[in-house]
Design a protein around this motif. Structure first.
Motif, PDB file in Angstrom:
ATOM      1  N   MET A   1       0.834  -1.204   0.000  1.00  0.00           N
ATOM      2  CA  MET A   1       0.000   0.000   0.000  1.00  0.00           C
ATOM      3  C   MET A   1       0.866   1.250   0.000  1.00  0.00           C
TER       4      MET A   1
ATOM      5  N   ARG B   1       4.149   1.694  -0.949  1.00  0.00           N
ATOM      6  CA  ARG B   1       5.117   1.920  -2.020  1.00  0.00           C
ATOM      7  C   ARG B   1       4.606   1.574  -3.418  1.00  0.00           C
ATOM      8  N   GLY B   2       3.391   1.007  -3.458  1.00  0.00           N
ATOM      9  CA  GLY B   2       2.833   0.633  -4.757  1.00  0.00           C
ATOM     10  C   GLY B   2       3.539  -0.585  -5.345  1.00  0.00           C
ATOM     11  N   LEU B   3       3.554  -0.660  -6.675  1.00  0.00           N
ATOM     12  CA  LEU B   3       4.128  -1.798  -7.396  1.00  0.00           C
ATOM     13  C   LEU B   3       5.549  -1.429  -7.820  1.00  0.00           C
ATOM     14  N   GLU B   4       6.520  -2.158  -7.281  1.00  0.00           N
ATOM     15  CA  GLU B   4       7.919  -1.849  -7.535  1.00  0.00           C
ATOM     16  C   GLU B   4       8.602  -3.033  -8.215  1.00  0.00           C
TER      17      GLU B   4
ATOM     18  N   TYR C   1      -2.639  -0.125 -16.798  1.00  0.00           N
ATOM     19  CA  TYR C   1      -3.006  -1.443 -16.304  1.00  0.00           C
ATOM     20  C   TYR C   1      -4.221  -1.291 -15.383  1.00  0.00           C
TER      21      TYR C   1
ATOM     22  N   LEU D   1      -3.421   1.557 -12.921  1.00  0.00           N
ATOM     23  CA  LEU D   1      -2.003   1.840 -12.765  1.00  0.00           C
ATOM     24  C   LEU D   1      -1.441   2.392 -14.066  1.00  0.00           C
TER      25      LEU D   1
ATOM     26  N   PHE E   1       5.909   1.957 -12.329  1.00  0.00           N
ATOM     27  CA  PHE E   1       4.482   2.153 -12.094  1.00  0.00           C
ATOM     28  C   PHE E   1       4.219   3.329 -11.173  1.00  0.00           C
TER      29      PHE E   1
ATOM     30  N   GLN F   1       1.423   4.975  -8.317  1.00  0.00           N
ATOM     31  CA  GLN F   1       0.785   4.376  -7.144  1.00  0.00           C
ATOM     32  C   GLN F   1      -0.590   3.794  -7.464  1.00  0.00           C
TER      33      GLN F   1
END
Lengths: 119, 110
Positions: A39, A41-44, B36, B88, B100, B102
């Motif tokens: 939540m 840092r998002g998608l890394e 996405y 995204l 990406f 957030q």
């Protein structure tokens, strides 16, 4: 085609334990990516491979994380020792090789993810 | 400054309305841009990509790119409750690496 396969789907472990996440890419795909999603840092992106060779591991947070791709059909992401802040969903994605054109793109296909909880 | 920025939302629109999702990026040399969709508890799936300035339409979805302003947007026409998800925005790097944002949570109310 079964798509990208990840195992386990859920993992609960205690701090200090070793965790190994597994990924089987789509057959014929030459690139494989490991991502982490939280939540905060998002998608890394953690690391990616082309033809089984690690290309960019700049996203790997620290030495506790390691990834291997011994062959075209299997990759692992290992965390040793695990910590509570490693709790996240880890996604593997694969992509076919080749240059994308102006009106086409070699899509990255994501696996279902592994939800890791470190207590 | 994050490399890819989106408003986290949630963005709430009524069914049938147009949903507008926005994204900015910091690297002026970026060439390829992606949207996405991620349903709760599921993995991301590609819905649109765009390389050139202007609009690109696919069904109810339109991606808009303005490289001068470093701005990408996604419009969803005739929004449906099934469009409720997190969207995204992503920018590609050499080798296929994706960066990406957030994500923006969209809620379409019946």
């Amino acid at each position: 085609d079964a798509g990208v396969i990840q195992s386990p789907r859920h993992e609960v472990t205690e701090m200090g334990q070793e965790v190994t996440l597994r990924c089987k890419p789509i057959s014929g795909h030459n690139s494989l990516f490991w991502y982490r999603q939280t939540m905060m840092r998002g998608l890394e992106l953690l690391i990616y491979f082309n033809n089984n060779v690690p290309i960019d591991d700049s996203g790997m947070p620290e030495d506790r994380f390691s990834a291997k791709m011994p062959n075209a059909s299997f990759s692992t992401l290992k965390i040793q020792p695990s910590e509570p802040r490693d709790s996240a969903v880890y996604f593997c994605a694969s992509q076919p090789w080749g240059t994308s054109g102006r009106d086409s793109y070699n899509e990255q296909f994501f696996g279902p993810g592994t939800r890791l909880t470190v207590l | 400054q994050k490399e890819v920025e989106q408003n986290s939302g949630p963005l709430s629109v009524p069914e049938g309305a147009i949903a507008s999702l926005n994204c900015t990026y910091s690297d002026r040399g970026s060439q390829s841009f992606f949207w996405y969709r991620q349903y709760s508890g599921k993995s991301p799936e590609l819905i649109m990509f765009i390389y050139s300035n202007g609009d690109k339409e696919d069904g109810r979805f339109t991606a808009q790119l303005n490289k001068a302003s470093q701005y990408v947007s996604l419009l969803i026409r005739d929004s449906q409750p099934s469009d409720s998800a997190t969207y995204l925005c992503a920018v590609s790097r050499p080798g296929g690496k994706l960066i990406f944002g957030q994500g923006t949570e969209l809620s379409v109310k019946p």
